[in-house]
Motif scaffolding. Sequence first.
Motif, PDB file in Angstrom:
ATOM      1  N   ARG A 146      60.527  47.816  52.539  1.00 16.49           N
ATOM      2  CA  ARG A 146      59.825  48.968  51.956  1.00 16.49           C
ATOM      3  C   ARG A 146      59.970  48.982  50.433  1.00 16.49           C
ATOM      4  N   LEU A 147      61.088  48.479  49.930  1.00 16.48           N
ATOM      5  CA  LEU A 147      61.288  48.488  48.471  1.00 16.48           C
ATOM      6  C   LEU A 147      60.266  47.605  47.765  1.00 16.48           C
ATOM      7  N   VAL A 148      59.896  46.510  48.410  1.00 15.75           N
ATOM      8  CA  VAL A 148      58.982  45.573  47.740  1.00 15.75           C
ATOM      9  C   VAL A 148      57.562  45.675  48.286  1.00 15.75           C
ATOM     10  N   SER A 149      57.275  46.749  49.039  1.00 13.13           N
ATOM     11  CA  SER A 149      55.910  46.997  49.497  1.00 13.13           C
ATOM     12  C   SER A 149      55.203  47.895  48.497  1.00 13.13           C
ATOM     13  N   GLU A 150      53.925  48.107  48.741  1.00 10.90           N
ATOM     14  CA  GLU A 150      53.150  48.979  47.855  1.00 10.90           C
ATOM     15  C   GLU A 150      53.718  50.395  47.939  1.00 10.90           C
ATOM     16  N   PRO A 151      54.114  50.992  46.799  1.00 11.40           N
ATOM     17  CA  PRO A 151      54.734  52.323  46.874  1.00 11.40           C
ATOM     18  C   PRO A 151      53.715  53.390  47.274  1.00 11.40           C
ATOM     19  N   SER A 152      54.128  54.216  48.178  1.00 10.80           N
ATOM     20  CA  SER A 152      53.314  55.377  48.565  1.00 10.80           C
ATOM     21  C   SER A 152      54.283  56.409  49.110  1.00 10.80           C
ATOM     22  N   ALA A 153      53.762  57.595  49.364  1.00  8.26           N
ATOM     23  CA  ALA A 153      54.651  58.642  49.879  1.00  8.26           C
ATOM     24  C   ALA A 153      55.273  58.197  51.207  1.00  8.26           C
ATOM     25  N   ALA A 154      54.439  57.585  52.061  1.00  4.46           N
ATOM     26  CA  ALA A 154      54.943  57.159  53.372  1.00  4.46           C
ATOM     27  C   ALA A 154      55.995  56.057  53.219  1.00  4.46           C
ATOM     28  N   THR A 155      55.732  55.084  52.334  1.00  4.31           N
ATOM     29  CA  THR A 155      56.693  53.993  52.132  1.00  4.31           C
ATOM     30  C   THR A 155      58.018  54.527  51.625  1.00  4.31           C
TER      31      THR A 155
END
Lengths: 325, 664
Positions: free
Chosen positions: B97-106
């Motif tokens: 999750r840290l290196v995924s696209e940031p979003s509220a859900a992430t």
Amino acid sequence: MSVVTTLRERWRSRSRRWRAPRTLKATRVGRTYLVLTVGIGLGALNTGNNLLYLVLGFLLSIIVLSGVLSEWAIRDVRVRRLLPEGVYAGERFPLRYEVTRTDGRAFALKLGEGTGAIDGWAWVPYVTEGQPLVVRADATASRRGPVRLSTIEVSTYFPFGLFEKTRTLEVDDLLIVWPRRGFTCDPPAADGGRHVGDLGTSRQRDGGGDLLGLRELDPGEDARRIHWAKSASTGRLLKVEREREDRQQYTLSIDPTATLGDELDRECEETAALTHRLLADGHEVGLRSRGRAIRPSAGPGHERRLLTALAWVGYDDDAPERARP
Amino acid sequence: MNVVERRRLRLRLRDLAALSAFTAVGLSGSVPVWVSVLFVLAFAISMFDRRPLARQRAWAVVALLAVAVVLFGLAFKGALDLVVAAVSFAALVTAHRLVSEPSAATDQQALLASLLLIAGAAALSGEIWFAACLLAFGVFSCLHLGLSVVEGPVDRNEDLPMGPVFRQVSLGVGLALAGGVAFFVLFPRLSWNLASRRATPGLLGQSATGMSDRVRLGGGGDLKTRARIVLRARLQPDPKQDELDRYWVGRRFDVFDGREWHGSGVPVAASDFVHLTANDRRDTEQEIEVLPAYGARTLVALEHPVMFTRARATSASGTTATQLVHVPGEEVRFAAEAISYTYVAYSRPGTWMRDDEGERTRALALPTIDPRVAALAKTIVGTETDPLRRAHLVERWLKTSLSYSLELEGEVADPLTEFLFVRKSGHCEHFATALAVLLRTLDVPARITVGFFGGKRVDDRYLIRAGDAHAWVEAWVDDRGWVTLDATPESGRGSQPVALLAMLADLGDRIEEAWRSRVVDYSFIDQVQFVRNLVRPPERAEREGTSTTRAPVSVPWRGLASAGVGLVAYLVVRRFQRRERLHPAATFLARLEGQLAQLQVPRREGEPLEELTRRLTGERHPLAPPLEQATRRYLEARFGARPLPEAEQRRLLEALRAPAQLVR
């Protein structure tokens, strides 16, 4: 005033404030959080591990604190609407709220209507005491008619976004929703012999409208159109040419047999569209519906009057005196 | 702070929360190294605002699933602990999750996975650093969530005052922590104990004493600088000394080959208790807790141990009774390998009378040594013939002629000769070896004993640090038995930490002790006592002449409680004061009326400001226009919720002065 009386008054005022209806709903992340909390609690009970109890205590106190801080956020908030004169059904319109905080600060407020007839919400990131803030919601009214707005829902996700706490404020207002804008069919026949302007004049440039120019008078033409001052100065007979005005008067009517509901709404929508088209063409339009009549006239103000009247068709019994068209 | 800065701040807070949670798990030493490497890599990448998995969503999910299958497969086969497998998977999900696209859900998923890590760390370890990690995780995650909530569902490019937001959320975090502690104290400790497990020693709790089955001379004495606590003991009768300064016997070695010492005992069958000799009521009872940092199975007791019993071993599967193995003349050790132990020992001060001819014979054996050693021994004792006096002479000579040093570099072929004739400095093992060998050359049976020297009192227990490890000598004297001799100068016996480190270690010890006794070992009995003391204060109990076992509330706790009560009182008073405070517009009205009186504006009895303004306007008074404006602004401020800033107040009052001078 004695101290006891003061305290009693404060207590009553406070209890009144707390008695206001509240609803609490877990958000998506809040639901997961609750599941994890229960899991960790079961783990703590099962193993007797004090560190799990410590984590559990922290998680539970976050839940309690969410309730307390969200209550602080929505407690001392006053809201009033700044409504437009009327809005079209099915179209987005700006619904503005003026938010005032009477004590302290509030964060992350979401304002929306309690009634289902209007959807859309406004976001207030931050409001502080004594500084009213006007925020806008992109709202939509689904159906034509007068919409009585009696409650505003003030919600907050503050402080951690785990729960949405909602408080319902009683604020009465009336929003007029005009018929939906849409397709129009051919205009009906104009009122018999009630045309206004120069429609009986055969020549296009012999009307009574805006000035088009001067030209030499032809033989047999109406001598009343001679511009005597210019003719005297030039030594020729000059005639004034004015644009012919084609304005007609239409009195539209609503089918008295249409029943309240979709049928009547469609009838009103068509009438509204026709009204707009006729007024845009420069005609005068009146309205007759269910024992009420508006005389033909023109102009944007008159159009709004007609739209408001159309909005009220079928709801006339509910109309307050001041709101009747 | 604009929207970009706020977004960056939110992500930093999220990353730090995740790192805190992973640190809690990582320091337990249970997580596989490759998981740690992946997590640290993901954290570093995220801190540089790189999101390599933003477009590789499907592949990343497939890889995570594959890893999950491997981890839980290992757990199913028994090659990996189930909790460790779950925690490892949670760590990998967090890293993803840290290196995924940031979003509220992430962000929320990263924090929820981090929460799982914290729960896993609570199950895997019980060290003090868990509290620090939990605190850091709580602060960072709450700040992140608070900021996200205020930001709203849509990014808005408008400035937001972050100060009030952080103040409010920080207050929330503080209250949440206080509430968590209150809940922890009061929630009844009921346990089903269906699948209880105990903590592992953790990366910071690994062996620190180096107690082994042989003593090899050579090298420095870095052990003496270590401040970790390895043993805790409660003594009965309580000596009530802050510094105990006594010998804690661990293991005896009687065979020396010129370079190292080792034992010669043969283990006997394991049993629940070991009697070295008959104990009696004069013996000192010791409830000893061996901490994971000890890292050995040898039991330790005050000099001279006579009995060991009630041993319990704590391993990953729980706490169970364990047996003891006696190795005569050498040691008593736990039969089972475990992380930590508890047991009860009895000791009798004085000399050790057990007479075993075999032990005495072995304590006289000498390897091939430099002839200068025997000559030195003879020189030291001179004409003295009494074995005890000879032993004390040699002991005194070593103490006074040679110096203590921990800085001994390099390996030497004959460490004893090097110590006695070349370097003339060494640490306790050198002194003990020299004394034992010198005595053996004089036909005095001698052996070395390793253990600890010291014992610092904290609350009602004595703490032994890794740096208290020590070696000394027991010499056999007819009619006296085994006599303890210590040639090491007094300054080198206890731990030797740097002053500042010692102070910090002491502070750390106290905190760790408080953490262990008040948090990790907090029990239902403690809760009952806590509630009882709340209901019935100890002062009252004392007045009534009844005794209580509860220790008096310590000064820091009293201070903390007083501060808490004071804070609550202050908040309540401030709240009521704010309620009573005048409306800002009312203060303006007072100033305005004061100025009107000063300007001698004619005013009727009881005439309100609005009426006065109307009357002056009707009379076309020169003061009417500015007064009308001031009145209007007052009414707006008082009843229209339109604030009246101080600068505007001054301007309005100033506007009244010029016409007043005209009137004069």
